[in-house]
Scaffold this motif. Sequence first.
Motif, mmCIF file in Angstrom:
data_model
loop_
_atom_site.group_PDB
_atom_site.id
_atom_site.type_symbol
_atom_site.label_atom_id
_atom_site.label_comp_id
_atom_site.label_asym_id
_atom_site.label_seq_id
_atom_site.Cartn_x
_atom_site.Cartn_y
_atom_site.Cartn_z
ATOM 1 N N TYR A 98 9.993 -4.899 4.238
ATOM 2 C CA TYR A 98 10.221 -3.539 4.751
ATOM 3 C C TYR A 98 9.003 -2.650 4.506
ATOM 4 C CZ TYR A 98 11.863 1.232 5.048
ATOM 5 O OH TYR A 98 11.976 2.563 5.366
ATOM 6 N N ALA A 99 8.423 -2.735 3.303
ATOM 7 C CA ALA A 99 7.252 -1.911 3.005
ATOM 8 C C ALA A 99 6.099 -2.232 3.962
ATOM 9 C CB ALA A 99 6.823 -2.132 1.559
ATOM 10 N N LEU A 100 5.884 -3.512 4.235
ATOM 11 C CA LEU A 100 4.792 -3.909 5.118
ATOM 12 C C LEU A 100 5.075 -3.601 6.585
ATOM 13 C CD1 LEU A 100 3.899 -7.296 3.413
ATOM 14 C CD2 LEU A 100 2.481 -5.236 3.463
ATOM 15 N N SER A 101 6.325 -3.355 6.916
ATOM 16 C CA SER A 101 6.656 -2.993 8.294
ATOM 17 C C SER A 101 6.410 -1.518 8.576
ATOM 18 C CB SER A 101 8.128 -3.317 8.586
ATOM 19 O OG SER A 101 8.995 -2.434 7.880
ATOM 20 N N ARG A 102 6.212 -0.731 7.525
ATOM 21 C CA ARG A 102 5.979 0.701 7.677
ATOM 22 C C ARG A 102 4.517 0.963 8.039
ATOM 23 N NH1 ARG A 102 9.573 4.065 4.701
ATOM 24 N NH2 ARG A 102 8.030 5.712 5.084
ATOM 25 N N SER A 103 4.307 1.666 9.127
ATOM 26 C CA SER A 103 2.937 1.947 9.573
ATOM 27 C C SER A 103 2.221 2.934 8.668
ATOM 28 C CB SER A 103 2.967 2.486 11.008
ATOM 29 O OG SER A 103 3.746 3.679 11.082
ATOM 30 N N ASP A 104 2.973 3.682 7.848
ATOM 31 C CA ASP A 104 2.353 4.668 6.966
ATOM 32 C C ASP A 104 2.024 4.107 5.589
ATOM 33 O OD1 ASP A 104 5.013 4.334 6.352
ATOM 34 O OD2 ASP A 104 5.363 6.432 5.808
ATOM 35 N N LEU A 105 2.126 2.779 5.418
ATOM 36 C CA LEU A 105 1.780 2.175 4.119
ATOM 37 C C LEU A 105 0.264 2.056 4.005
ATOM 38 C CD1 LEU A 105 2.627 0.674 1.485
ATOM 39 C CD2 LEU A 105 2.556 -1.447 2.827
ATOM 40 N N PRO A 106 -0.368 2.698 3.013
ATOM 41 C CA PRO A 106 -1.829 2.586 2.861
ATOM 42 C C PRO A 106 -2.244 1.159 2.515
ATOM 43 C CG PRO A 106 -0.950 4.455 1.611
ATOM 44 C CD PRO A 106 0.226 3.641 2.049
ATOM 45 N N GLY A 107 -3.284 0.666 3.176
ATOM 46 C CA GLY A 107 -3.804 -0.669 2.891
ATOM 47 C C GLY A 107 -2.916 -1.793 3.371
ATOM 48 N N ARG A 108 -2.066 -1.519 4.356
ATOM 49 C CA ARG A 108 -1.130 -2.545 4.833
ATOM 50 C C ARG A 108 -1.864 -3.763 5.385
ATOM 51 N NH1 ARG A 108 2.970 -1.911 9.905
ATOM 52 N NH2 ARG A 108 0.976 -1.436 10.899
ATOM 53 N N GLY A 109 -2.945 -3.535 6.122
ATOM 54 C CA GLY A 109 -3.696 -4.645 6.702
ATOM 55 C C GLY A 109 -4.302 -5.544 5.645
ATOM 56 N N LEU A 110 -4.862 -4.950 4.584
ATOM 57 C CA LEU A 110 -5.448 -5.744 3.512
ATOM 58 C C LEU A 110 -4.393 -6.543 2.763
ATOM 59 C CD1 LEU A 110 -7.829 -6.538 1.707
ATOM 60 C CD2 LEU A 110 -7.417 -4.443 0.373
#
Length: 295
Positions: A98-110
């Motif tokens: 769920y956290a990784l599905s959020r577009s507003d998570l900083p550094g999600r790509g890394l």
Amino acid sequence: MITARSSSDRWFDLVNYTLLAVLMLLVLYPLYFIIIASFSNPDLVNAGKLWLIPRDTTVEGYRRIFSDDSIWLGYRNTLLYTGLGTAINVVLTLTAGYALSRSDLPGRGLIMFLITFTMFFGGGLIPTYLLVKQLGMLNTIWAMVIPNAVSAFNIIITRTFFQSTIPSELLEAAVIDGCSNTRFFMRIVLPLSMPIVAVMVLFSAVGHWNAYFQALIYLKDDELYPLQIVLRNILISNDVSGNMIDDLANLSEQQRIGELMKYGIIMVASLPVLILYPFVQKYFVKGVMIGSIKG
């Protein structure tokens, strides 16, 4: 408007159904054979005279299996590892997905890159063993549930499901109403995500139930062995001993009963998963298909 089916369509269906029926028989017959062999005279099984129905039926194998303490101890340990391990797997996988599905998570790509990286490169068995040893988990139940607490593949499936199923507008509406992230996840996201929850429970439970390699590497105490290790010792090492057949003085009779018990133990180890699967099958198919089609 109903269109008449052509002869080529009917032939295509016939071929499909025939192939599927053959594949179904190839998959189901070995399981069916184990079932009838566990109730039949082992002499007839070894002679190849058992095909479709049990012959000279007996429950002696099951009686001896359930009278042995090692089987019950292995069952208890496996249920403990499966229950605890599945709970840890599902909680970590759902929260991470769920956290990784959020577009507003900083550094999600890394973070996703690092998680995906572990699917292709790993430290290997020896470094993992040394790490488990340094953490003090050798010969404990934690060695069975912590090292594989998170699967990168399951996180990716879960993240894809959340991205394709939970619209961002739903979160925005909840935030306007004063809903926190935690409450939104617990009260809104999870009730809408029962298919993927069931998929993760099934994946994790089956994996823990069938796990034996970790126990083989990390456990030394017989009291901690799961059912699969007990089954392995019996099937591979021919270790049918103890209270199971010690009352039989004749060696040939011990071998007969030992062969009968091997089939029974396979059924005892497989039955819980066979019972669980039909109840979660619809969620399993729905969850996987939603994640694959919309992802």
